[in-house]
Design a protein around this motif. Structure first.
Motif, PDB file in Angstrom:
ATOM      1  N   LEU A 182       0.840  -1.200   0.000  1.00 14.87           N
ATOM      2  CA  LEU A 182       0.000   0.000   0.000  1.00 14.87           C
ATOM      3  C   LEU A 182       0.878   1.254   0.000  1.00 14.87           C
ATOM      4  O   LEU A 182       0.621   2.193  -0.774  1.00 14.87           O
ATOM      5  CB  LEU A 182      -0.914   0.011   1.225  1.00 14.87           C
ATOM      6  CG  LEU A 182      -1.740   1.285   1.432  1.00 14.87           C
ATOM      7  CD1 LEU A 182      -2.667   1.539   0.245  1.00 14.87           C
ATOM      8  CD2 LEU A 182      -2.535   1.207   2.735  1.00 14.87           C
ATOM      9  N   PHE A 183       1.882   1.253   0.835  1.00 13.24           N
ATOM     10  CA  PHE A 183       2.775   2.408   0.912  1.00 13.24           C
ATOM     11  C   PHE A 183       3.481   2.629  -0.424  1.00 13.24           C
ATOM     12  O   PHE A 183       3.568   3.764  -0.917  1.00 13.24           O
ATOM     13  CB  PHE A 183       3.805   2.201   2.016  1.00 13.24           C
ATOM     14  CG  PHE A 183       4.723   3.377   2.203  1.00 13.24           C
ATOM     15  CD1 PHE A 183       4.362   4.433   3.021  1.00 13.24           C
ATOM     16  CD2 PHE A 183       5.943   3.437   1.538  1.00 13.24           C
ATOM     17  CE1 PHE A 183       5.197   5.527   3.187  1.00 13.24           C
ATOM     18  CE2 PHE A 183       6.780   4.525   1.690  1.00 13.24           C
ATOM     19  CZ  PHE A 183       6.410   5.571   2.524  1.00 13.24           C
ATOM     20  N   ILE A 184       3.986   1.545  -1.008  1.00 13.38           N
ATOM     21  CA  ILE A 184       4.685   1.641  -2.301  1.00 13.38           C
ATOM     22  C   ILE A 184       3.744   2.188  -3.370  1.00 13.38           C
ATOM     23  O   ILE A 184       4.122   3.050  -4.174  1.00 13.38           O
ATOM     24  CB  ILE A 184       5.237   0.273  -2.714  1.00 13.38           C
ATOM     25  CG1 ILE A 184       6.398  -0.135  -1.802  1.00 13.38           C
ATOM     26  CG2 ILE A 184       5.705   0.291  -4.174  1.00 13.38           C
ATOM     27  CD1 ILE A 184       6.852  -1.557  -2.003  1.00 13.38           C
ATOM     28  N   THR A 185       2.512   1.694  -3.381  1.00 11.82           N
ATOM     29  CA  THR A 185       1.532   2.147  -4.377  1.00 11.82           C
ATOM     30  C   THR A 185       1.266   3.637  -4.229  1.00 11.82           C
ATOM     31  O   THR A 185       1.278   4.385  -5.221  1.00 11.82           O
ATOM     32  CB  THR A 185       0.215   1.361  -4.223  1.00 11.82           C
ATOM     33  OG1 THR A 185       0.476  -0.036  -4.419  1.00 11.82           O
ATOM     34  CG2 THR A 185      -0.807   1.824  -5.251  1.00 11.82           C
ATOM     35  N   CYS A 186       1.045   4.087  -3.002  1.00 10.47           N
ATOM     36  CA  CYS A 186       0.823   5.523  -2.767  1.00 10.47           C
ATOM     37  C   CYS A 186       2.060   6.328  -3.146  1.00 10.47           C
ATOM     38  O   CYS A 186       1.953   7.423  -3.724  1.00 10.47           O
ATOM     39  CB  CYS A 186       0.474   5.769  -1.298  1.00 10.47           C
ATOM     40  SG  CYS A 186      -1.101   5.061  -0.780  1.00 10.47           S
TER      41      CYS A 186
END
Length: 213
Positions: A175-179
């Motif tokens: 999720l962090f990488i995607t954001c």
């Protein structure tokens, strides 16, 4: 203490600015002065050509894989290996060897997924390639692949597909990488909306962008 040491090593691995160094030492070009000014593999393809682009992509991906494998190789089980891969991604995008500049983290993120779960990496690559064919854009393909990868970490464990159980730290990392990828592609998103994003002379270009590279 050992865990902290390996997290630092993972960051330093990720910090290796392969595109910048290859451009300077083999082509006598500073990637920051050409194209998008980015030192990642996409701008390397544009400025230095296919061979350099492939080399940079492979190195950047390997950084994420090795960093993620570090705790596995040395028997550290304190945290999910994905956390070490995340440190490499930070290193890639905020390199200590490049005045805390770097690439957008896509290749290193893929390398992290490879080190964590090769089957999941294959799934993400398939999504990415399909999106490249449909859109002719690396930027949109990266964003969509990240979103689908995050959703998959929520759905697949429940179906016992690829994952047998939940690793919530891995889910958070994805999720962090995607954001993070979306944030790093803000300029690309603006160009996509204006139909002026750079595209490859390949695929369907379903959003009708007008700038070939």
């Amino acid at each position: 203490m050992t865990t902290i040491l390996f997290l630092i090593i993972a960051y330093l691995l990720g910090s290796i600015p392969s595109g910048l160094w290859i451009g300077k030492y083999f082509f006598h070009k500073n990637l920051r002065d050409f194209g998008s000014g980015n030192t990642g593999s996409t701008n390397t393809f544009r400025v230095l050509g296919k061979k350099a682009g492939i080399a940079v992509f492979a190195i950047d991906m390997l950084k994420g894989t090795i960093a993620t494998a570090l705790p596995i190789m040395f028997g550290l089980h304190t945290f999910s290996p994905a956390l070490f891969g995340l440190c490499a991604i930070f290193g890639h995008t905020f390199s200590i060897f490049d005045h805390f500049h770097g690439g957008k983290g896509v290749a290193t993120s893929l390398g992290m997924i490879l080190g964590y779960n090769p089957k999941f990496m294959i799934f993400v690559v398939i999504i990415f390639l399909v999106m490249v064919y449909l859109t002719s854009m690396v930027s949109m393909s990266s964003i969509v692949s990240g979103i689908i990868a995050f959703l998959a970490t929520l759905i697949f464990p429940a179906l016992h597909f690829i994952f047998t159980n939940y690793d919530w730290l891995f889910t958070f990392v994805i999720l962090f990488i995607t954001c993070f990828i979306i944030c790093k592609h803000r300029d690309n998103i603006a160009r996509i909306r204006n139909k002026t994003e750079n595209i490859f002379n390949f695929g369907l270009n379903i959003t009708h962008q007008k700038h070939n590279i």
